[in-house]
Design a protein around this motif. Structure first.
Motif, PDB file in Angstrom:
ATOM      1  N   LEU A   1       5.764  -5.833  -7.761  1.00 46.59           N
ATOM      2  CA  LEU A   1       6.647  -5.933  -8.927  1.00 46.59           C
ATOM      3  C   LEU A   1       6.818  -4.565  -9.575  1.00 46.59           C
ATOM      4  O   LEU A   1       5.854  -3.800  -9.689  1.00 46.59           O
ATOM      5  CB  LEU A   1       6.059  -6.898  -9.966  1.00 46.59           C
ATOM      6  CG  LEU A   1       5.711  -8.308  -9.528  1.00 46.59           C
ATOM      7  CD1 LEU A   1       4.214  -8.520  -9.598  1.00 46.59           C
ATOM      8  CD2 LEU A   1       6.404  -9.319 -10.411  1.00 46.59           C
ATOM      9  N   TRP A   2       8.042  -4.291  -9.991  1.00 44.73           N
ATOM     10  CA  TRP A   2       8.309  -3.098 -10.809  1.00 44.73           C
ATOM     11  C   TRP A   2       8.547  -3.568 -12.230  1.00 44.73           C
ATOM     12  O   TRP A   2       9.431  -4.387 -12.470  1.00 44.73           O
ATOM     13  CB  TRP A   2       9.568  -2.387 -10.308  1.00 44.73           C
ATOM     14  CG  TRP A   2       9.341  -1.306  -9.317  1.00 44.73           C
ATOM     15  CD1 TRP A   2       9.752  -1.292  -8.012  1.00 44.73           C
ATOM     16  CD2 TRP A   2       8.696  -0.040  -9.553  1.00 44.73           C
ATOM     17  NE1 TRP A   2       9.389  -0.118  -7.418  1.00 44.73           N
ATOM     18  CE2 TRP A   2       8.746   0.668  -8.340  1.00 44.73           C
ATOM     19  CE3 TRP A   2       8.081   0.548 -10.663  1.00 44.73           C
ATOM     20  CZ2 TRP A   2       8.204   1.941  -8.201  1.00 44.73           C
ATOM     21  CZ3 TRP A   2       7.530   1.813 -10.523  1.00 44.73           C
ATOM     22  CH2 TRP A   2       7.599   2.503  -9.307  1.00 44.73           C
ATOM     23  N   TYR A   3       7.768  -3.061 -13.153  1.00 45.46           N
ATOM     24  CA  TYR A   3       7.926  -3.410 -14.562  1.00 45.46           C
ATOM     25  C   TYR A   3       8.457  -2.221 -15.349  1.00 45.46           C
ATOM     26  O   TYR A   3       8.058  -1.077 -15.105  1.00 45.46           O
ATOM     27  CB  TYR A   3       6.565  -3.768 -15.186  1.00 45.46           C
ATOM     28  CG  TYR A   3       6.063  -5.165 -14.921  1.00 45.46           C
ATOM     29  CD1 TYR A   3       6.354  -6.196 -15.806  1.00 45.46           C
ATOM     30  CD2 TYR A   3       5.254  -5.444 -13.828  1.00 45.46           C
ATOM     31  CE1 TYR A   3       5.864  -7.477 -15.598  1.00 45.46           C
ATOM     32  CE2 TYR A   3       4.765  -6.723 -13.606  1.00 45.46           C
ATOM     33  CZ  TYR A   3       5.072  -7.734 -14.497  1.00 45.46           C
ATOM     34  OH  TYR A   3       4.574  -8.994 -14.289  1.00 45.46           O
TER      35      TYR A   3
ATOM     36  N   GLN B   1      11.303  -7.295  -7.686  1.00 49.02           N
ATOM     37  CA  GLN B   1      10.078  -7.854  -7.110  1.00 49.02           C
ATOM     38  C   GLN B   1      10.336  -8.393  -5.720  1.00 49.02           C
ATOM     39  O   GLN B   1      11.470  -8.738  -5.365  1.00 49.02           O
ATOM     40  CB  GLN B   1       9.492  -8.942  -8.009  1.00 49.02           C
ATOM     41  CG  GLN B   1      10.126 -10.322  -7.876  1.00 49.02           C
ATOM     42  CD  GLN B   1       9.374 -11.333  -8.737  1.00 49.02           C
ATOM     43  OE1 GLN B   1       9.536 -11.397  -9.945  1.00 49.02           O
ATOM     44  NE2 GLN B   1       8.542 -12.143  -8.105  1.00 49.02           N
ATOM     45  N   SER B   2       9.280  -8.417  -4.896  1.00 49.56           N
ATOM     46  CA  SER B   2       9.415  -8.972  -3.552  1.00 49.56           C
ATOM     47  C   SER B   2       8.063  -9.480  -3.093  1.00 49.56           C
ATOM     48  O   SER B   2       7.022  -8.954  -3.478  1.00 49.56           O
ATOM     49  CB  SER B   2       9.925  -7.915  -2.585  1.00 49.56           C
ATOM     50  OG  SER B   2       8.916  -6.972  -2.359  1.00 49.56           O
ATOM     51  N   SER B   3       8.091 -10.544  -2.278  1.00 53.68           N
ATOM     52  CA  SER B   3       6.849 -11.131  -1.776  1.00 53.68           C
ATOM     53  C   SER B   3       6.655 -10.753  -0.315  1.00 53.68           C
ATOM     54  O   SER B   3       7.628 -10.698   0.448  1.00 53.68           O
ATOM     55  CB  SER B   3       6.902 -12.651  -1.901  1.00 53.68           C
ATOM     56  OG  SER B   3       6.917 -12.999  -3.260  1.00 53.68           O
ATOM     57  N   SER B   4       5.398 -10.498   0.035  1.00 55.74           N
ATOM     58  CA  SER B   4       5.026 -10.185   1.421  1.00 55.74           C
ATOM     59  C   SER B   4       5.830  -9.037   2.011  1.00 55.74           C
ATOM     60  O   SER B   4       6.127  -9.016   3.197  1.00 55.74           O
ATOM     61  CB  SER B   4       5.167 -11.420   2.315  1.00 55.74           C
ATOM     62  OG  SER B   4       4.410 -12.463   1.780  1.00 55.74           O
TER      63      SER B   4
ATOM     64  N   LEU C   1      11.783  -0.909  -3.751  1.00 56.39           N
ATOM     65  CA  LEU C   1      12.517   0.217  -4.341  1.00 56.39           C
ATOM     66  C   LEU C   1      12.778  -0.005  -5.827  1.00 56.39           C
ATOM     67  O   LEU C   1      12.864  -1.135  -6.293  1.00 56.39           O
ATOM     68  CB  LEU C   1      13.869   0.376  -3.639  1.00 56.39           C
ATOM     69  CG  LEU C   1      13.888   0.971  -2.239  1.00 56.39           C
ATOM     70  CD1 LEU C   1      15.278   0.850  -1.653  1.00 56.39           C
ATOM     71  CD2 LEU C   1      13.437   2.408  -2.275  1.00 56.39           C
ATOM     72  N   LEU C   2      12.934   1.111  -6.520  1.00 56.19           N
ATOM     73  CA  LEU C   2      13.362   1.054  -7.920  1.00 56.19           C
ATOM     74  C   LEU C   2      14.288   2.231  -8.189  1.00 56.19           C
ATOM     75  O   LEU C   2      13.975   3.369  -7.844  1.00 56.19           O
ATOM     76  CB  LEU C   2      12.155   1.133  -8.863  1.00 56.19           C
ATOM     77  CG  LEU C   2      12.529   1.166 -10.350  1.00 56.19           C
ATOM     78  CD1 LEU C   2      13.001  -0.183 -10.833  1.00 56.19           C
ATOM     79  CD2 LEU C   2      11.357   1.654 -11.186  1.00 56.19           C
ATOM     80  N   THR C   3      15.437   1.915  -8.782  1.00 51.31           N
ATOM     81  CA  THR C   3      16.350   2.978  -9.185  1.00 51.31           C
ATOM     82  C   THR C   3      16.278   3.113 -10.699  1.00 51.31           C
ATOM     83  O   THR C   3      16.471   2.134 -11.423  1.00 51.31           O
ATOM     84  CB  THR C   3      17.788   2.635  -8.751  1.00 51.31           C
ATOM     85  OG1 THR C   3      17.768   2.367  -7.351  1.00 51.31           O
ATOM     86  CG2 THR C   3      18.729   3.790  -9.037  1.00 51.31           C
TER      87      THR C   3
ATOM     88  N   LEU D   1       9.790   4.579  -4.561  1.00 51.19           N
ATOM     89  CA  LEU D   1       9.335   3.541  -3.631  1.00 51.19           C
ATOM     90  C   LEU D   1       7.872   3.238  -3.917  1.00 51.19           C
ATOM     91  O   LEU D   1       7.026   4.123  -3.871  1.00 51.19           O
ATOM     92  CB  LEU D   1       9.514   4.018  -2.182  1.00 51.19           C
ATOM     93  CG  LEU D   1       9.178   2.977  -1.113  1.00 51.19           C
ATOM     94  CD1 LEU D   1      10.290   1.945  -1.015  1.00 51.19           C
ATOM     95  CD2 LEU D   1       8.970   3.648   0.237  1.00 51.19           C
ATOM     96  N   CYS D   2       7.609   1.963  -4.186  1.00 51.02           N
ATOM     97  CA  CYS D   2       6.227   1.532  -4.396  1.00 51.02           C
ATOM     98  C   CYS D   2       5.779   0.813  -3.130  1.00 51.02           C
ATOM     99  O   CYS D   2       6.515  -0.026  -2.595  1.00 51.02           O
ATOM    100  CB  CYS D   2       6.149   0.590  -5.600  1.00 51.02           C
ATOM    101  SG  CYS D   2       4.484  -0.037  -5.874  1.00 51.02           S
ATOM    102  N   SER D   3       4.586   1.143  -2.630  1.00 51.21           N
ATOM    103  CA  SER D   3       4.156   0.502  -1.383  1.00 51.21           C
ATOM    104  C   SER D   3       2.678   0.138  -1.404  1.00 51.21           C
ATOM    105  O   SER D   3       1.881   0.707  -2.145  1.00 51.21           O
ATOM    106  CB  SER D   3       4.456   1.424  -0.197  1.00 51.21           C
ATOM    107  OG  SER D   3       3.911   2.686  -0.420  1.00 51.21           O
ATOM    108  N   VAL D   4       2.326  -0.846  -0.576  1.00 49.99           N
ATOM    109  CA  VAL D   4       0.931  -1.270  -0.416  1.00 49.99           C
ATOM    110  C   VAL D   4       0.578  -1.278   1.061  1.00 49.99           C
ATOM    111  O   VAL D   4       1.462  -1.314   1.919  1.00 49.99           O
ATOM    112  CB  VAL D   4       0.660  -2.692  -0.983  1.00 49.99           C
ATOM    113  CG1 VAL D   4       0.416  -2.668  -2.462  1.00 49.99           C
ATOM    114  CG2 VAL D   4       1.762  -3.650  -0.620  1.00 49.99           C
ATOM    115  N   GLU D   5      -0.728  -1.261   1.364  1.00 47.95           N
ATOM    116  CA  GLU D   5      -1.175  -1.236   2.754  1.00 47.95           C
ATOM    117  C   GLU D   5      -1.089  -2.614   3.410  1.00 47.95           C
ATOM    118  O   GLU D   5      -0.776  -2.730   4.582  1.00 47.95           O
ATOM    119  CB  GLU D   5      -2.612  -0.720   2.836  1.00 47.95           C
ATOM    120  CG  GLU D   5      -2.693   0.783   2.710  1.00 47.95           C
ATOM    121  CD  GLU D   5      -4.082   1.264   2.379  1.00 47.95           C
ATOM    122  OE1 GLU D   5      -5.052   0.503   2.605  1.00 47.95           O
ATOM    123  OE2 GLU D   5      -4.192   2.399   1.879  1.00 47.95           O
TER     124      GLU D   5
END
Ligand code: NAG
Ligand code: NAG
Ligand code: NAG
Ligand code: NAG
Ligand code: NAG
Ligand code: NAG
Length: 288
Positions: free
Chosen positions: A145-147, A155-158, A163-165, A133-137
């Motif tokens: 974005l997951w590269y 990728q997701s906005s706002s 998540l990334l599997t 799980l990648c997260s921001v404040e």
């Protein structure tokens, strides 16, 4: 006739869209921006419909207080620079030379917040895959974005998290999570081998640490309480014995001696019990 009209209309659209073409500019809060169109002799700089500054006889004069100390004009190039950008500096800036020959130029400036650095944590790992799980404040105006190398996997906005599997066969590829808006981006490289290693779960070790400290704290409190109670009991016994003997020995003597001894003992005993009381409470609480 109709064809001619169409050509004229087409030309008019071309001309008007040409003069109204805005150059898009983006910057982050606190940053600065230079408008790369010269205003050399005479003219104005506008923000929307407000006149921000005037250039006349090789001198620039700021007309909006809000831009004092933040607007600079290079008398060689004729370029304007705005520093210390705020969100509300966003909008259309027009350089108007007030001359028929040179058309005015417009910029559409958008000032964004700088993005926060993403954080990655492992949610679960199985024999076949690993979920990260990648997260921001702050999610506002931010795209996550997951590269995998140069390929966007998710990728997701706002959104605050993404998540990334990752499947076992892809563990050796290089991954990164990027938080981005049009003006700024921050990248966190993720080593899947390290992040998905079962022995390397930082969350768990944190938990054990807290548990360990908690248990140690309780043991120390109990040990201390027992110690204080023992001291109190011993002191009380000794005092009573001594006072008894003292009373016996000093039966014929003046009573004041015994009184003094009694007072000292009482003081010692009550004081010992008083200090032991908070620890009794700790014992009760930890047993609950
Ligand atoms: C500026 O951005 C707008 C959308 O916000 C877009 O329609 C336009 O084509 C862009 N202009 C240039 C010159 O890139
Ligand atoms: C241009 O600005 C520099 C300082 O930035 C100043 O020294 C110089 O005198 C200016 N030139 C004119 C013609 O005003
Ligand atoms: C823009 O915002 C700043 C603070 O973020 C404020 O000090 C300033 O007065 C605002 N300017 C205008 C024109 O609203
Ligand atoms: C992409 O992210 C969404 C939302 O976080 C999640 O539901 C989905 O499973 C993810 N896709 C992949 C391929 O990981
Ligand atoms: C990940 O880390 C391990 C051990 O530190 C290293 O051997 C491996 O090369 C790294 N993988 C990538 C893709 O950087
Ligand atoms: C991130 O920012 C750099 C410049 O700092 C830019 O070259 C790059 O294209 C940006 N990447 C994305 C995904 O916006």
């Amino acid at each position: 006739m109709e064809a001619q009209m169409r050509i004229i209309l087409f030309l008019m659209v071309m001309i008007s869209s040409d003069t109204e073409a805005e150059k898009n500019l983006t910057s982050t809060k606190g940053g600065s921006i230079t408008l790369h169109d010269p205003l050399v002799e005479f003219g104005f700089l506008l923000h929307g419909t407000k006149t921000v500054a005037m250039v006349n006889e090789k001198k620039m004069q700021i007309l909006e207080d809000n831009y004092k100390n933040r607007l600079h004009w290079d008398n060689n190039t004729g370029f304007f620079t705005i520093t210390g950008l705020q969100r509300n500096d966003s909008g259309i800036y027009t350089i108007d030379p007030k001359k028929g020959s040179t058309p005015s130029t417009s910029y559409k400036l958008t000032v964004y917040e700088s993005v926060s650095t993403p954080a990655v944590k492992r949610l679960s790992v199985s024999a076949e895959s690993c979920i990260l799980l990648c997260s921001v404040e702050k999610a506002e105006e931010t795209t996550l974005l997951w590269y995998k190398d140069e390929e966007i996997l998710n990728q997701s906005s706002s959104a605050l998290s993404l998540l990334l599997t990752v499947h076992k066969q892809d563990f050796s590829s290089s991954y990164r999570c990027v938080a981005a808006n049009p003006a700024d981006n921050k990248t966190l490289p993720v080593n899947i081998t390290t992040s998905c290693n079962e022995q390397n779960n930082t969350d768990n070790s944190d938990d054990t640490n807290i548990r360990y400290n908690f248990v140690t704290g309780i043991i120390i409190s109990i040990a201390f309480a027992v110690f204080v109670v023992l001291i109190a009991i011993i002191t009380k016994k000794k005092c009573l014995n001594k006072t008894k003997t003292t009373i016996r020995q000093t039966q014929d003597l003046v009573n004041t001696d015994t009184d003094v001894y009694y007072t000292v003992c009482k003081y010692l005993v009550t004081d010992a019990f008083r200090t032991s009381e908070p620890h009794k409470k700790i014992i009760l609480r930890s047993q609950r």
